[in-house]
Design a protein around this motif. Structure first.
Motif, short mmCIF file in Angstrom:
data_model
loop_
_atom_site.label_atom_id
_atom_site.label_comp_id
_atom_site.label_asym_id
_atom_site.label_seq_id
_atom_site.Cartn_x
_atom_site.Cartn_y
_atom_site.Cartn_z
N ASN B 45 0.86 -1.16 0.00
CA ASN B 45 0.00 0.00 0.00
C ASN B 45 0.91 1.23 0.00
O ASN B 45 2.12 1.11 -0.06
CB ASN B 45 -0.96 -0.01 1.19
CG ASN B 45 -0.23 0.06 2.50
OD1 ASN B 45 0.88 0.56 2.57
ND2 ASN B 45 -0.84 -0.46 3.52
N SER B 46 0.32 2.39 0.10
CA SER B 46 1.12 3.60 -0.11
C SER B 46 2.18 3.79 0.95
O SER B 46 3.10 4.54 0.76
CB SER B 46 0.21 4.81 -0.13
OG SER B 46 -0.36 4.96 1.14
N HIS B 47 2.07 3.14 2.08
CA HIS B 47 3.07 3.33 3.12
C HIS B 47 4.10 2.22 3.12
O HIS B 47 4.85 2.07 4.06
CB HIS B 47 2.42 3.40 4.50
CG HIS B 47 1.64 4.67 4.66
ND1 HIS B 47 0.93 4.95 5.78
CD2 HIS B 47 1.49 5.73 3.83
CE1 HIS B 47 0.35 6.13 5.65
NE2 HIS B 47 0.68 6.61 4.48
N ARG B 49 3.61 -0.85 3.44
CA ARG B 49 3.28 -1.99 4.27
C ARG B 49 2.89 -3.17 3.41
O ARG B 49 2.32 -3.01 2.34
CB ARG B 49 2.11 -1.67 5.17
CG ARG B 49 2.52 -0.77 6.26
CD ARG B 49 1.79 -1.23 7.48
NE ARG B 49 1.66 -0.10 8.34
CZ ARG B 49 0.50 0.44 8.62
NH1 ARG B 49 -0.59 -0.08 8.15
NH2 ARG B 49 0.45 1.45 9.42
N PRO B 58 -6.76 -5.37 1.30
CA PRO B 58 -7.57 -5.60 0.12
C PRO B 58 -6.93 -6.48 -0.94
O PRO B 58 -7.63 -7.01 -1.79
CB PRO B 58 -7.79 -4.19 -0.43
CG PRO B 58 -6.62 -3.41 0.07
CD PRO B 58 -6.23 -4.00 1.35
N VAL B 59 -5.62 -6.60 -0.93
CA VAL B 59 -4.99 -7.34 -2.00
C VAL B 59 -4.63 -8.74 -1.53
O VAL B 59 -4.13 -8.91 -0.43
CB VAL B 59 -3.70 -6.62 -2.46
CG1 VAL B 59 -3.08 -7.35 -3.63
CG2 VAL B 59 -4.02 -5.20 -2.84
N ARG B 60 -4.89 -9.70 -2.36
CA ARG B 60 -4.55 -11.06 -1.96
C ARG B 60 -3.51 -11.61 -2.93
O ARG B 60 -3.32 -11.08 -4.01
CB ARG B 60 -5.81 -11.93 -2.00
CG ARG B 60 -6.81 -11.53 -0.93
CD ARG B 60 -7.29 -12.74 -0.16
NE ARG B 60 -7.75 -13.80 -1.03
CZ ARG B 60 -9.03 -14.06 -1.27
NH1 ARG B 60 -9.95 -13.32 -0.76
NH2 ARG B 60 -9.37 -15.06 -2.04
N ASN B 82 20.24 -4.17 2.39
CA ASN B 82 19.01 -4.25 3.17
C ASN B 82 17.80 -4.03 2.27
O ASN B 82 16.72 -4.59 2.52
CB ASN B 82 19.03 -3.21 4.29
CG ASN B 82 20.06 -3.55 5.34
OD1 ASN B 82 20.50 -4.69 5.43
ND2 ASN B 82 20.46 -2.57 6.12
N ALA B 83 17.97 -3.21 1.23
CA ALA B 83 16.86 -2.99 0.30
C ALA B 83 16.50 -4.30 -0.40
O ALA B 83 15.32 -4.65 -0.55
CB ALA B 83 17.23 -1.93 -0.73
N ASP B 86 14.69 -6.54 1.92
CA ASP B 86 13.28 -6.17 2.03
C ASP B 86 12.46 -6.71 0.85
O ASP B 86 11.33 -7.17 1.02
CB ASP B 86 13.13 -4.64 2.11
CG ASP B 86 13.53 -4.11 3.48
OD1 ASP B 86 13.73 -4.92 4.39
OD2 ASP B 86 13.66 -2.88 3.63
#
Lengths: 397, 401
Positions: B45-47, B49, B58-60, B82-83, B86
């Protein structure tokens, strides 16, 4: 017949349609197009409501909030922070608000939150803002909020290390008292993104940092992050540093430490190849410390092949007195005898014989009395130390 | 009649077959298109997460398990920052939505210990969020010997389902008494995160733990964790509760120190006032030291101001000693650090700190340090002789040896 055909065709058509409509993936398709809502009281608004500097984000379905209600909700939440979950909600709301109006959201955090919470909230919002609009975030930080300059640089360094470095250099030139933290901000982002070589090169070319600061930054940030993620690459860089470069020794030692935390055997091999000196001693000792509990046999094999040197004394002492080796007294003593420094050697032998005494004091005493493995002087020294320890323990009891 | 039955049965059969075909149609096509998307695009999502992190997201996942596994395998070979780690974690968590056990096995076996622990914790937290029962079964039954994986599961469940977390922790504690404390602590972490302090107290009250080393009931071993979290958000209530713990117990002492520390992180002035009002004794000394050390770390000038108002209070000695070790003070305001050292009430502590400070100063600027040592009116003659003797014993005074 015709009736049957119609029936069967209908069954096939209806079945297919029903199946297709109800298939689970449709849920993804429909929902994926909806904006994501973050924050306790976030409300969905069309992207046109986004703030001016975020215009380029229109197509990304950014979550937005009504500014008035964001302020009201943030006030309520910040006045009633009774749990970590609520604090997270507040942070989410502030970040969502900051997408539309970063200045207002940041001002709210500065005014209504204190100390660590303020710092966490501001850094999170600034990170997001920098991602969207680095120049605006940079202007905000450098115009009255210098304590957050490094937060902007850190985020910018993740995506554009060179630009972050340019910002840092320009800022540090006029604020020499915070040069180190400024550069650290940029480098933190660059090392996160794996832009190690660029970070090392830029640091090498820098003229503003003092030698001490340069050493600290190079060893603590670049060498340790690079060493943990790409030790071979870091080793190449460290090896390329001039022999008289003041940062070299610390960089090598730090690299070895980082490397040994993820791959102690590799770090030990690397350390053993270093020139005689402090860095070699530190790297090998640390690698053995991290390796020995996992695989003492392999450590023994590795140590066997090392040349005799005071640099390896501590590593050998650690091995000889390790619980799995020390119970094999003859082997442990054989290893301890390889220690070149007399004091360390005696100390290791005392530890080994002490351990033996705890298991079989008569056998240990007899060995100490009769062995030809150690010189009479050393025997007397060990006996003296063990006797002193006994005296100390009985006094303590 | 019979042909009608056959005809309708055939129609039903065809309907079922067509229904299945309809469910499958398009899925693979969409999946293959979607699999070309970078993982982060679809799953964040935009943050930033992860979409798999919450059951309401909402996304599966769209990937076949095999595809997800291959993606994880591929990314695991490219963890050079680290990127990148992630990115790998995103893929691993996506795979874990479909097959958490396989993802966990991968994280346990194929990553170095440092990253393995991060990955296992993240996957288990997600799993516990989506399917508490399944995650708990895996963590509690498969690794019951050492209980190494129960923490992320119980603490995650505790955030949303207090009753379940409490029940799991109690049952586990009963079956594995050696890990009982860890089990209760993990559940409490989640419960405290959600701010359900009453439920946390109830769980502590019913906890069956061996007595503490001072003879207090075992349940009080959990008190300091409750005090810590609670004091971060409701310090007055946490303090009130802590003061009701059994007197002169380790649990109360630790809890008070934790209340002080966490209170001071947000409102250090109030925390200091609370600590200063405690009855004289070890509890007060320890709590005050903790509060002032935290305050000094955050805002040395305000902390020093407060300490100035309480000159002569013996229990501030430890805090003053901590202040003299503040690196900023040492490097930039050595004279101020020394004046703090001289204000310490206890003579031995005072001399020890002044000596340590002068020793440090001598290393950096021996002329200035010697000048201070020999001529400063802040130091009494008796103290001057003793400090010179100590530094001389340490061979730190080359000029007068």
């Amino acid at each position: 017949m015709k009736h049957s055909l119609v029936l069967l065709t209908f069954a096939v058509g209806a079945g297919f349609l029903a199946g297709h409509i109800t298939r689970p993936d449709n849920e993804i398709v429909f929902r994926a197009e909806a904006p994501v809502v973050v924050g306790a009281d976030a409300t969905l608004e069309p992207p046109k409501e986004a703030g001016p500097e975020d215009g380029k984000e229109m197509g990304k379905f950014l979550p937005t909030v009504d500014k008035e209600s964001a302020l009201a909700s943030a006030k309520v939440l910040s006045a009633n922070l009774t749990s970590a979950a609520q604090l997270e909600k507040l942070f989410d709301l502030l970040r969502t608000w900051a997408i539309c109006d970063p200045d207002a959201a940041l001002a709210f955090a500065l005014e209504n939150l204190k100390l660590r919470r303020q710092e966490q909230a501001v850094r999170a919002m600034l990170g997001d803002w920098t991602e969207r609009n680095p120049q605006a975030a940079w202007n905000w930080a450098t115009n009255g909020n210098p304590q957050f300059v490094d937060a902007v640089l850190s985020q910018l360094g993740k995506t554009d290390g060179t630009k972050a470095w340019e910002f840092a250099t320009a800022y540090a030139a006029n604020h020499t008292n915070v040069a180190r933290s400024t550069y650290v901000g940029a480098l933190r982002g660059m090392t996160y993104a794996g832009d190690f070589a660029n970070a090392a090169r830029l640091l090498q070319e820098d003229k503003l940092l003092s030698a001490g600061d340069r050493t600290a930054v190079a060893s603590l940030l670049i060498a340790s992050e690079w060493g943990r993620n790409d030790p071979q690459g870091a080793a190449e860089w460290a090896g390329s540093l001039a022999k008289d470069d003041p940062i070299r020794e610390r960089v090598l030692a730090q690299l070895g430490a980082a490397w040994s935390s993820v791959n102690p055997s590799g770090a030990a091999e690397f350390g053993a190849q270093l020139p005689i000196g402090e860095a070699r001693r530190e790297v090998v000792t640390r690698a053995i410390n991290n390796w020995i509990d996992r695989d003492p046999i392999a450590v023994g094999e590795f140590l066997k092949n090392l040349p005799s040197s005071p640099d390896f004394d501590e590593a050998i002492r650690r091995f000889a007195t390790h619980p799995t080796i020390v119970t094999e007294t003859a082997t442990a003593i054989g290893w301890a005898q390889l220690i070149t420094d007399a004091e360390q050697r005696t100390q290791a032998l005392v530890e080994i014989i002490n351990s033996w005494m705890l298991r079989d004091s008569a056998a240990a005493a007899e060995y100490l009395q009769n062995t030809r493995d150690i010189s009479p002087n050393l025997r007397a020294e060990i006996q003296g130390r063990i006797a002193n320890q006994d005296l100390y323990s009985s006094r303590r009891d | 009649m019979k042909p009608d039955v056959v005809r309708y049965a055939g129609a039903v059969l065809l309907f079922i077959v067509a229904f299945i075909a309809g469910r499958e149609f398009g899925t693979k096509q969409e999946r293959s298109v979607r699999s070309l998307l970078p993982q982060g695009e679809a799953l964040h999502n935009s943050h930033g997460r992860h979409a798999a992190a919450g059951k309401n997201d909402p996304v599966r996942p769209f990937d076949e398990t095999d595809q997800a596994r291959l993606q994880v395998e591929h990314l695991s070979l490219q963890i050079t920052s680290n990127a990148r780690f992630d990115e790998f974690m995103d893929a691993l968590r996506t795979w874990a939505v479909r097959n958490p056990e396989a993802a966990l096995a991968f994280a346990r076996e194929r990553l170095n210990s440092w990253r393995s622990s991060l990955a296992v914790t993240a996957v288990l937290s997600d799993w516990a969020n989506r399917d508490p029962e399944g995650a708990w079964k895996w963590a509690s039954e498969k690794f019951h010997e050492d209980g190494i994986h129960i923490d992320p599961v119980l603490s995650e469940i505790g955030k949303t389902d207090v009753a379940r977390a409490s029940r799991y922790a109690s049952e586990y504690a009963e079956k594995h008494p050696a890990q009982a404390r860890e089990a209760y602590s993990s559940a409490l972490r989640g419960i405290l995160h959600s701010g359900n302090y009453d439920a946390a107290l109830r769980l502590m009250d019913q906890a069956k733990l061996p007595p503490m080393s001072d003879g207090a009931e075992g349940k009080y071993a959990l008190a300091s964790a409750i005090a810590s979290s609670w004091a971060s958000y409701e310090p007055e209530k946490a303090a009130e509760w802590t003061l009701k713990l059994p007197g002169e117990s380790i649990a109360r002492d630790r809890s008070l120190v934790n209340v002080g520390q966490n209170w001071a992180e947000n409102t250090p002035g109030q925390a200091a006032e609370f600590a200063a009002k405690l009855p004289n004794g070890l509890e007060r000394d320890n709590t005050l030291t903790q509060v002032l050390t935290e305050w000094l770390r955050q805002d040395p000038s305000k902390a020093a101001e407060w300490m100035n108002l309480h000159q002569g209070d013996r229990s501030l000695d430890n805090a003053k000693a901590a202040l003299t070790r503040n690196s900023d003070l040492l490097e930039n305001h050595i004279a101020l650090a020394l004046s703090w050292a001289h204000s310490i009430t206890d003579e031995t502590v005072r001399r020890h700190n002044a000596t340590a400070l002068l020793d440090d100063w001598l290393q950096r600027d021996s002329a200035a340090a010697m000048n201070y040592l020999l001529h400063s009116p802040e130091i009494s003659e008796d103290m001057r002789v003793r400090i010179i003797q100590s530094l001389s014993d340490l061979k730190r005074l080359p000029n007068i040896q």
